[in-house]
Design a protein around this motif. Structure first.
Motif, mmCIF file in Angstrom:
data_model
loop_
_atom_site.group_PDB
_atom_site.id
_atom_site.type_symbol
_atom_site.label_atom_id
_atom_site.label_comp_id
_atom_site.label_asym_id
_atom_site.label_seq_id
_atom_site.Cartn_x
_atom_site.Cartn_y
_atom_site.Cartn_z
ATOM 1 N N PRO A 59 98.061 113.051 118.356
ATOM 2 C CA PRO A 59 97.151 111.950 118.684
ATOM 3 C C PRO A 59 96.358 112.292 119.949
ATOM 4 O O PRO A 59 96.918 112.786 120.922
ATOM 5 C CB PRO A 59 98.092 110.768 118.917
ATOM 6 C CG PRO A 59 99.390 111.383 119.293
ATOM 7 C CD PRO A 59 99.456 112.700 118.587
ATOM 8 N N VAL B 102 103.925 102.037 114.713
ATOM 9 C CA VAL B 102 102.579 101.536 114.408
ATOM 10 C C VAL B 102 102.385 100.161 115.039
ATOM 11 O O VAL B 102 101.319 99.862 115.586
ATOM 12 C CB VAL B 102 102.360 101.497 112.882
ATOM 13 C CG1 VAL B 102 101.101 100.741 112.526
ATOM 14 C CG2 VAL B 102 102.317 102.908 112.325
ATOM 15 N N LYS C 37 101.541 110.545 114.349
ATOM 16 C CA LYS C 37 101.387 111.993 114.510
ATOM 17 C C LYS C 37 102.216 112.522 115.672
ATOM 18 O O LYS C 37 102.480 113.710 115.750
ATOM 19 C CB LYS C 37 99.923 112.355 114.772
ATOM 20 C CG LYS C 37 99.007 112.187 113.606
ATOM 21 C CD LYS C 37 97.630 112.662 114.020
ATOM 22 C CE LYS C 37 96.548 112.102 113.174
ATOM 23 N NZ LYS C 37 95.224 112.471 113.682
ATOM 24 N N ASP D 195 100.775 106.398 117.617
ATOM 25 C CA ASP D 195 100.348 107.161 116.447
ATOM 26 C C ASP D 195 101.550 107.901 115.865
ATOM 27 O O ASP D 195 102.323 108.523 116.593
ATOM 28 C CB ASP D 195 99.260 108.155 116.852
ATOM 29 C CG ASP D 195 98.484 108.675 115.664
ATOM 30 O OD1 ASP D 195 99.020 108.650 114.537
ATOM 31 O OD2 ASP D 195 97.337 109.099 115.862
#
Length: 163
Positions: free
Chosen positions: A155, A70, A77, A75
């Motif tokens: 993402p 982060v 994901k 991302d």
């Protein structure tokens, strides 16, 4: 005609930086003093292998890695975390696959979603990207907003926007 490409890519240099920062952070943590753990990025296979002394430390390593991702604007994901399993002497091991590129299933979900919006847009799957064309730039901006609101488990980035 205006067009844009929808892709799902991961910056492997940023991922490498996130892994290295996670290693450094874990080395400074008090609960990881004198404990053994491994955190290795395999660029070729696009996978991260984690081995820790127990399940608790394994979860802490994964959380630290996600925090660093982060921080480097990656991302979470893009990380496909597999279930952990026990190896010798109670150590826990897991492998995290890095999702890079759109699969055919995900691309077809996205194109079906675009068609269901009733906007005057055409979409075509081109390998690991989707080309969206339309008559108005406003329609492309609207579909970017709508796609960002949806959850496709990868993402999405919007590149190559042409007017």
């Amino acid at each position: 005609m205006p067009s844009l490409d929808v892709v799902s890519t991961v910056d492997m240099q940023a991922m490498d930086n996130a892994v290295n920062n996670a290693k450094r952070d874990l080395g400074n943590r008090y609960d990881f003093k004198n404990s053994k753990y491994e955190l290795e990025l395999n660029r070729k296979d696009k996978a991260i292998e984690i081995v820790a002394e127990d399940e608790f430390k394994l979860k802490a390593v994964i959380e630290t890695l996600i925090q660093q991702c982060v921080r480097f604007k990656l991302d979470s994901k893009c990380l496909d975390i597999a279930d952990s399993h026990t190896v010798s002497l109670g150590a826990a091991k897991t492998e995290i696959k890095i999702k890079d590129g759109l699969t055919k299933e995900t691309a077809s979900k996205i194109t079906k979603f675009i068609k269901s919006t009733k906007l005057k847009l055409d979409s075509a799957i081109q390998g690991e990207q989707i080309r969206i064309t339309g008559k108005q730039i406003d329609d492309l901006q609207e579909i970017m907003r709508l796609l960002s609101e949806q959850d496709f488990d990868v993402p999405l980035q919007y590149v190559n926007m042409k007017r």
